[in-house]
Write an enzyme that holds these catalytic residues in place. Structure first.
Site, PDB file in Angstrom:
ATOM      1  N   GLN A 194      46.622  92.291  -2.778  1.00  0.00           N
ATOM      2  CA  GLN A 194      47.021  90.893  -2.939  1.00  0.00           C
ATOM      3  C   GLN A 194      47.326  90.515  -4.390  1.00  0.00           C
ATOM      4  O   GLN A 194      47.957  89.489  -4.633  1.00  0.00           O
ATOM      5  CB  GLN A 194      45.923  89.970  -2.392  1.00  0.00           C
ATOM      6  CG  GLN A 194      45.804  89.968  -0.879  1.00  0.00           C
ATOM      7  CD  GLN A 194      46.984  89.315  -0.182  1.00  0.00           C
ATOM      8  OE1 GLN A 194      47.835  88.684  -0.798  1.00  0.00           O
ATOM      9  NE2 GLN A 194      47.037  89.475   1.132  1.00  0.00           N
ATOM     10  N   HIS A 219      55.099  95.870   0.935  1.00  0.00           N
ATOM     11  CA  HIS A 219      55.606  94.687   1.627  1.00  0.00           C
ATOM     12  C   HIS A 219      54.979  93.380   1.145  1.00  0.00           C
ATOM     13  O   HIS A 219      55.399  92.305   1.551  1.00  0.00           O
ATOM     14  CB  HIS A 219      55.442  94.823   3.141  1.00  0.00           C
ATOM     15  CG  HIS A 219      54.051  94.633   3.648  1.00  0.00           C
ATOM     16  ND1 HIS A 219      53.625  93.470   4.247  1.00  0.00           N
ATOM     17  CD2 HIS A 219      52.988  95.460   3.647  1.00  0.00           C
ATOM     18  CE1 HIS A 219      52.362  93.598   4.601  1.00  0.00           C
ATOM     19  NE2 HIS A 219      51.945  94.784   4.245  1.00  0.00           N
ATOM     20  N   THR A 222      55.967 114.005   5.695  1.00  0.00           N
ATOM     21  CA  THR A 222      57.144 113.969   4.842  1.00  0.00           C
ATOM     22  C   THR A 222      57.193 112.672   4.053  1.00  0.00           C
ATOM     23  O   THR A 222      56.995 111.585   4.603  1.00  0.00           O
ATOM     24  CB  THR A 222      58.421 114.108   5.686  1.00  0.00           C
ATOM     25  OG1 THR A 222      58.350 115.331   6.424  1.00  0.00           O
ATOM     26  CG2 THR A 222      59.664 114.108   4.813  1.00  0.00           C
ATOM     27  N   CYS A 246      44.351  86.645  16.254  1.00  0.00           N
ATOM     28  CA  CYS A 246      44.453  85.914  17.520  1.00  0.00           C
ATOM     29  C   CYS A 246      44.831  86.907  18.606  1.00  0.00           C
ATOM     30  O   CYS A 246      45.725  87.729  18.410  1.00  0.00           O
ATOM     31  CB  CYS A 246      45.507  84.820  17.435  1.00  0.00           C
ATOM     32  SG  CYS A 246      45.127  83.523  16.237  1.00  0.00           S
TER      33      CYS A 246
END
Length: 379
Positions: free
Chosen positions: A177, A199, A235, A323
């Site tokens: 983060q 990401h 790989t 959830c």
């Protein structure tokens, strides 16, 4: 759609997508192959390793690319623990770590390790004196996150690392983060290993990295593995890694401007929330936090309801907890900072990104105001 869930994932930036496409076209070879296509891919891979090392002010030989933050955490912890198992069987972590770490330590308990889960205060901070008191002769490693992904609390990792190293204990920190959002100069920090993820920094999914100080011994999870110097099988995703490093370098350069803008957005958003004609609780705003994360509770309103209604009205946010089949579990972090189960399921997280605007902050507050007015009218 107004997207305010950047702590969960970020949209890949154009430069990273272009790099991925170019690398996929021109560096498609297996980086372990000995032909020219493989050698070209390997050169790009090693350039990326060197660039990430420079970004972190860390020895490039300690960088290993992975499939993301969760795998990075698991591989780093397992490798370090196995290499140092002869020193003891006690491990330390905090009660608000990422699920990959908490699940890993639960598994280690099943294998006979003893784990101390440090409590946190009402703001999500661990107590250094409690950390010190938890250390034993047989303690070999501690894993304490840098920044919390739900409420944004920043742990004092320099002080934590100094304490652990004074006792000869390895220190791993989940920096997923905080990477490219806070300065991370590993040459100046008493940390043995960290995990980062693509990401979260506008790179592609399925890519991450581990740094392990080359002076610290580790034992690979699977013996006789050849990829990433034996650290990880499979790989190597060279195009993904090139896109990841491209995105990270750009975000690192933008960090000072982004952080100042996030502080302004956070201040404005909290002011707008505070002016609403409903009760609002801002979580852990009294300590040092990641400015792009705002954890909120609207007493009497479940976070899942707020999240679903926000989504229906064009605002993407998160409850900060899992959830499943319409059932919301209480936020583990909320419970750890002393909230009741009922309060914990009220939690909702807003997290800003480089494309978040003042206008979106204002519109998000209007959406919240309208949906909460509707909710209380029907009660």
């Amino acid at each position: 759609m107004i997207y305010m869930d950047h702590a969960a994932t970020t949209p890949p930036r154009e430069e990273a997508l272009q790099m991925y496409m170019e690398a996929s076209k021109h560096f498609f070879g297996n980086s372990s192959s000995l032909h020219d296509a493989g050698s070209q891919a390997n050169r790009l891979l090693e350039n990326c390793r060197n660039q990430l090392g420079q970004l972190l002010l860390a020895d490039k030989d300690g960088i290993y690319f992975t499939s993301g933050g969760s795998e990075s955490n698991i591989l780093a912890l397992q490798s370090l623990i196995e290499a140092n198992a002869h020193k003891g069987n006690h491990l330390i972590t905090s009660s608000i770590e990422h699920s990959s770490i908490l699940h890993f330590f639960a598994r280690m308990e099943a294998f006979g390790y003893e784990v101390t889960y440090l409590p946190v205060d009402s703001h999500g901070l661990i107590d250094l004196e409690e950390l010190k008191a938890s250390i034993r002769e047989e303690t070999i490693l501690a894993s304490i996150q840098h920044g919390n992904g739900e409420i944004g609390t920043i742990q004092p990792i320099n002080e934590i690392g100094n304490l652990l190293h004074s006792k000869g204990i390895l220190f791993h920190s989940d920096c997923v983060q905080t990477f490219c959002k806070l300065p991370l100069t590993l040459a100046d920090l008493p940390i043995d290993s960290i995990s980062v993820s693509s990401h979260k920094v506008y790179g592609p999914k399925g890519v991450g990295a581990v740094y392990i100080n080359p002076t610290v011994p580790y034992k690979a999870l699977l013996p006789n593995t050849t990829h990433e110097k034996g650290f990880r099988p499979g790989t190597v995703n060279v195009p993904g890694i090139a896109a990841f490093v491209t995105a990270a370098e750009l975000l690192q350069d933008e960090m000072p401007v982004n952080q100042e803008r996030y502080k302004q957005l956070r201040s404005k958003f909290i002011e707008l929330l505070s002016n609403m004609p409903v009760d609002v609780e801002i979580e852990s705003s009294a300590v040092e936090q990641l400015p792009h994360i705002v954890g909120v509770r609207f007493p009497g309103v479940q976070g899942q309801y707020v999240m679903l209604e926000c989504n229906r009205r064009g605002l993407a946010v998160s409850t900060g907890s899992a959830c499943s089949s319409g059932q919301q579990d209480p936020s583990r972090t909320m419970q750890a900072i002393g909230r009741t189960d009922d309060q914990a399921i009220e939690f909702i997280r807003f997290s800003f990104g480089r494309e978040t605007t003042d206008a979106e902050i204002t519109e998000a507050a209007k959406i919240l105001n309208a949906l909460l007015a509707d909710f209380f009218i029907t009660q």
